[in-house]
Design an enzyme around this catalytic site. Structure first.
Site, PDB file in Angstrom:
ATOM      1  N   GLY A 128      20.490 -30.443  48.960  1.00 28.17           N
ATOM      2  CA  GLY A 128      21.862 -30.783  48.551  1.00 28.17           C
ATOM      3  C   GLY A 128      22.721 -29.550  48.354  1.00 28.17           C
ATOM      4  O   GLY A 128      23.897 -29.532  48.736  1.00 28.17           O
ATOM      5  N   GLY A 151      16.269 -29.149  53.061  1.00 23.33           N
ATOM      6  CA  GLY A 151      15.933 -30.571  53.146  1.00 23.33           C
ATOM      7  C   GLY A 151      14.947 -30.890  54.253  1.00 23.33           C
ATOM      8  O   GLY A 151      13.998 -30.157  54.511  1.00 23.33           O
ATOM      9  N   ARG A 195       9.340 -22.780  47.482  1.00 23.25           N
ATOM     10  CA  ARG A 195      10.318 -22.483  46.430  1.00 23.25           C
ATOM     11  C   ARG A 195       9.743 -21.537  45.371  1.00 23.25           C
ATOM     12  O   ARG A 195      10.470 -20.752  44.785  1.00 23.25           O
ATOM     13  CB  ARG A 195      10.812 -23.771  45.780  1.00 23.25           C
ATOM     14  CG  ARG A 195      11.851 -24.482  46.623  1.00 23.25           C
ATOM     15  CD  ARG A 195      12.346 -25.738  45.955  1.00 23.25           C
ATOM     16  NE  ARG A 195      13.586 -26.202  46.553  1.00 23.25           N
ATOM     17  CZ  ARG A 195      14.179 -27.329  46.233  1.00 23.25           C
ATOM     18  NH1 ARG A 195      13.658 -28.117  45.311  1.00 23.25           N
ATOM     19  NH2 ARG A 195      15.317 -27.681  46.802  1.00 23.25           N
ATOM     20  N   LYS A 232      22.365 -40.225  57.743  1.00 27.67           N
ATOM     21  CA  LYS A 232      23.676 -40.787  57.378  1.00 27.67           C
ATOM     22  C   LYS A 232      24.836 -39.850  57.666  1.00 27.67           C
ATOM     23  O   LYS A 232      24.837 -38.704  57.241  1.00 27.67           O
ATOM     24  CB  LYS A 232      23.676 -41.092  55.880  1.00 27.67           C
ATOM     25  CG  LYS A 232      22.817 -42.262  55.509  1.00 27.67           C
ATOM     26  CD  LYS A 232      23.293 -42.838  54.205  1.00 27.67           C
ATOM     27  CE  LYS A 232      22.159 -43.025  53.249  1.00 27.67           C
ATOM     28  NZ  LYS A 232      22.389 -42.519  51.943  1.00 27.67           N
TER      29      LYS A 232
HETATM   30  N1  LIG Z   1      17.947 -42.279  64.972  1.00 26.60           N
HETATM   31  C1  LIG Z   1      17.510 -42.370  63.726  1.00 26.60           C
HETATM   32  N2  LIG Z   1      17.337 -43.570  63.139  1.00 26.60           N
HETATM   33  C2  LIG Z   1      16.880 -43.653  61.874  1.00 26.60           C
HETATM   34  N3  LIG Z   1      16.568 -42.601  61.102  1.00 26.60           N
HETATM   35  C3  LIG Z   1      16.725 -41.387  61.640  1.00 26.60           C
HETATM   36  C4  LIG Z   1      17.203 -41.220  62.969  1.00 26.60           C
HETATM   37  N4  LIG Z   1      17.244 -39.903  63.213  1.00 26.60           N
HETATM   38  C5  LIG Z   1      16.806 -39.263  62.096  1.00 26.60           C
HETATM   39  N5  LIG Z   1      16.486 -40.154  61.156  1.00 26.60           N
HETATM   40  C6  LIG Z   1      15.916 -39.891  59.827  1.00 26.60           C
HETATM   41  O1  LIG Z   1      16.790 -39.113  59.053  1.00 26.60           O
HETATM   42  C7  LIG Z   1      16.052 -38.588  57.983  1.00 26.60           C
HETATM   43  C8  LIG Z   1      16.662 -37.292  57.526  1.00 26.60           C
HETATM   44  O2  LIG Z   1      17.997 -37.519  57.191  1.00 26.60           O
HETATM   45  P1  LIG Z   1      18.757 -36.672  56.085  1.00 26.60           P
HETATM   46  O3  LIG Z   1      20.205 -36.958  56.283  1.00 26.60           O
HETATM   47  O4  LIG Z   1      18.157 -36.939  54.767  1.00 26.60           O
HETATM   48  O5  LIG Z   1      18.399 -35.183  56.600  1.00 26.60           O
HETATM   49  P2  LIG Z   1      18.513 -33.795  55.907  1.00 26.60           P
HETATM   50  O6  LIG Z   1      19.926 -33.521  55.607  1.00 26.60           O
HETATM   51  O7  LIG Z   1      17.763 -32.789  56.730  1.00 26.60           O
HETATM   52  O8  LIG Z   1      17.697 -33.911  54.573  1.00 26.60           O
HETATM   53  P3  LIG Z   1      18.159 -33.668  53.077  1.00 26.60           P
HETATM   54  O9  LIG Z   1      19.101 -34.778  52.736  1.00 26.60           O
HETATM   55  O10 LIG Z   1      16.839 -33.742  52.360  1.00 26.60           O
HETATM   56  O11 LIG Z   1      18.798 -32.320  53.057  1.00 26.60           O
HETATM   57  C9  LIG Z   1      14.642 -38.411  58.493  1.00 26.60           C
HETATM   58  O12 LIG Z   1      13.766 -39.095  57.641  1.00 26.60           O
HETATM   59  C10 LIG Z   1      14.664 -39.041  59.877  1.00 26.60           C
HETATM   60  O13 LIG Z   1      13.558 -39.862  60.143  1.00 26.60           O
HETATM   61  O1  LIG Z   2      15.391 -30.655  45.369  1.00 26.67           O
HETATM   62  C1  LIG Z   2      16.589 -30.464  45.116  1.00 26.67           C
HETATM   63  O2  LIG Z   2      17.508 -30.731  45.932  1.00 26.67           O
HETATM   64  C2  LIG Z   2      16.935 -29.782  43.830  1.00 26.67           C
HETATM   65  O3  LIG Z   2      15.794 -29.351  43.158  1.00 26.67           O
HETATM   66  C3  LIG Z   2      17.813 -30.655  42.957  1.00 26.67           C
HETATM   67  O4  LIG Z   2      17.165 -31.809  42.531  1.00 26.67           O
HETATM   68  P1  LIG Z   2      18.000 -33.095  42.104  1.00 26.67           P
HETATM   69  O5  LIG Z   2      18.620 -33.666  43.360  1.00 26.67           O
HETATM   70  O6  LIG Z   2      17.029 -34.014  41.424  1.00 26.67           O
HETATM   71  O7  LIG Z   2      19.101 -32.630  41.151  1.00 26.67           O
END
Ligand SMILES: Nc1ncnc2c1ncn2[C@@H]1O[C@H](COP(=O)(O)OP(=O)(O)OP(=O)(O)O)[C@@H](O)[C@H]1O
Ligand SMILES: O=C(O)[C@H](O)COP(=O)(O)O
Length: 395
Positions: free
Chosen positions: A375, A352, A38, A199
């Site tokens: 996000g 993420g 970043r 989720k």
């Molecule tokens: N089958 C599963 N059972 C449980 N957890 C799982 C499974 N598949 C993936 N995960 C978990 O999901 C997590 C990531 O989910 P998340 O929805 O936060 O992903 P992301 O969208 O890439 O991340 P962010 O929310 O940071 O953008 C990881 O920690 C992973 O271990």
């Molecule tokens: O890491 C992030 O997604 C951004 O820096 C925003 O942080 P926040 O979810 O604490 O608002």
């Protein structure tokens, strides 16, 4: 096309330019930055302003210090890293809008770069309190927002200040919007989206928005079990959001009626426990034993998904295919990253965990774009307006 003013539309020479960046970087317990992407991604805007003779005043949050001064969330390590990257001493103020910040901002010379302390040391930041936004704005004469990662927050430093200063977006926001905006509005086809992660509730909006645009939607990760359940399959001890099964069923129907291929795993790597060294096996998606949980997509699914991805011209990916943090359950995520690296077209990672996975697996430099927003990129993919961008002056 982005209809907002960019830094290049501003007369910045000799001006104090207040720049919101997202320096919310991961750190270990000793305060060492573990991933400085970043910071590096903010350099084009910072160096452009510096080289044009502006006085650059940077502001960012770090973590969630809940409106109190907490040394654990100080931006000092960031100032140090930024100084190294710029090969120039970054002036750091001890406070945010206090005497020190004011004094230091007043005595800046053209080309100087200054960083104020964590804006979230003040509770008014997240409340977008007008008085606080006004104080922040008084540090500068122009406002540039380049914090794509925080553009989905309507806070004082990301939105409020734009009420008091002429504004523009920086190069990072422009790049994020150009690449992701083009993929969504005018994709080269086939256009494939891959969604995973824990989720389904986090991704419903994304699925709904993408269903109208993509040729195929590949589902993996924990959220796949909601769909498998909706199809009447047994999911054992796999993670499941019971109240979202109905919605998953509606999304399946919607995809069918629109002729969009919504693919689910055909086989699953299952284990009895959520553990690094858990014994595991691969079963058909409809045959997960009662006392097992699904932790990754199986070999056949990896093959099917990889082939679709490799033949696509535009690919957007958000969310890992399995528990990639544990080597035994990282093969699905690895397969997708590898397939994407072979695409002869545009490949976008929506921030993420998936961004972390791609970097960790060594495919970072093979992608067209890795978003700096977690996000924020999700909200963008949902088709939502990002407040930190909406407030910027139009061209
Ligand atoms: N089958 C599963 N059972 C449980 N957890 C799982 C499974 N598949 C993936 N995960 C978990 O999901 C997590 C990531 O989910 P998340 O929805 O936060 O992903 P992301 O969208 O890439 O991340 P962010 O929310 O940071 O953008 C990881 O920690 C992973 O271990
Ligand atoms: O890491 C992030 O997604 C951004 O820096 C925003 O942080 P926040 O979810 O604490 O608002």
């Amino acid at each position: 096309m982005l209809n907002k003013r960019t830094v290049e539309d501003l007369e910045v020479e000799g001006k104090k330019v207040l720049v919101r960046v997202d320096f919310n970087v991961p750190m270990d317990k000793e305060g060492n930055i573990t991933d400085d992407r970043r910071i590096r991604e903010a350099l084009p805007t910072i160096t452009y302003l510096r080289d044009k003779g502006a006085k650059v005043i940077l502001m960012s949050h770090l973590g969630r210090p809940k409106g109190k001064v907490d040394p654990q969330y100080s931006l000092k390590p960031v100032a140090k890293r930024l100084s190294e990257l710029l090969m120039q001493q970054v002036i750091m103020s001890q406070d945010v809008v206090g005497e020190d910040a004011l004094k230091k901002s007043e005595s800046l010379k053209d080309g100087d770069v200054m960083l104020i302390e964590n804006v979230r040391f003040h509770g008014e930041e997240e409340k977008n309190a007008p008085e606080f936004a006004k104080k922040l704005s008084s540090l500068g004469e122009l406002y540039v927002n380049d914090a794509f990662g925080t553009a989905h927050r309507a806070h004082a430093s990301t939105a409020g200040v734009a009420d008091y200063l002429p504004s523009a977006v920086g190069f990072l926001i422009k790049k994020e919007l150009d690449v992701m905006g083009k993929a969504l509005s005018n994709p080269e086809r086939p256009f494939v989206a891959i969604l995973g992660g824990a989720k389904v509730s986090d991704k419903i909006g994304v699925i709904e928005n993408l269903i109208d645009k993509v040729d195929a939607l590949l589902i993996g990760g924990g959220m796949a079990f909601n769909f498998l359940k909706a199809m009447g399959k047994e999911t054992g001890k796999s993670i499941l959001e019971e109240d979202k099964v109905e919605l998953a069923s509606e999304l399946l129907k919607k995809a069918e009626s629109k002729g969009v291929k919504l693919l689910l795993p055909v086989d699953i790597v299952v284990a009895k426990e959520f553990k690094v060294d858990a014994e595991h096996m691969t079963v058909d998606a409809g045959e997960i034993p009662e006392d097992y949980m699904g932790l990754d997509i199986g070999e056949n699914t990896r093959r099917i998904y990889s082939e679709i991805v490799e033949n696509a011209k535009t690919v957007v990916w958000n969310g890992p295919m399995g528990v990639f943090e544990m080597p035994a359950f990282s093969k699905g995520t690895y397969a997708i990253a590898e397939a994407m690296s072979k695409v002869n077209g545009t490949t976008i990672i929506g921030g993420g965990d998936s961004a972390a996975a791609v970097e960790q697996l060594g495919f970072g430099d093979k992608m067209t774009h890795i978003s700096t927003g977690g996000g924020a990129s999700l909200e963008f993919l949902e088709g939502k307006t990002l407040p930190g961008i909406a407030v910027i002056n139009d061209k």
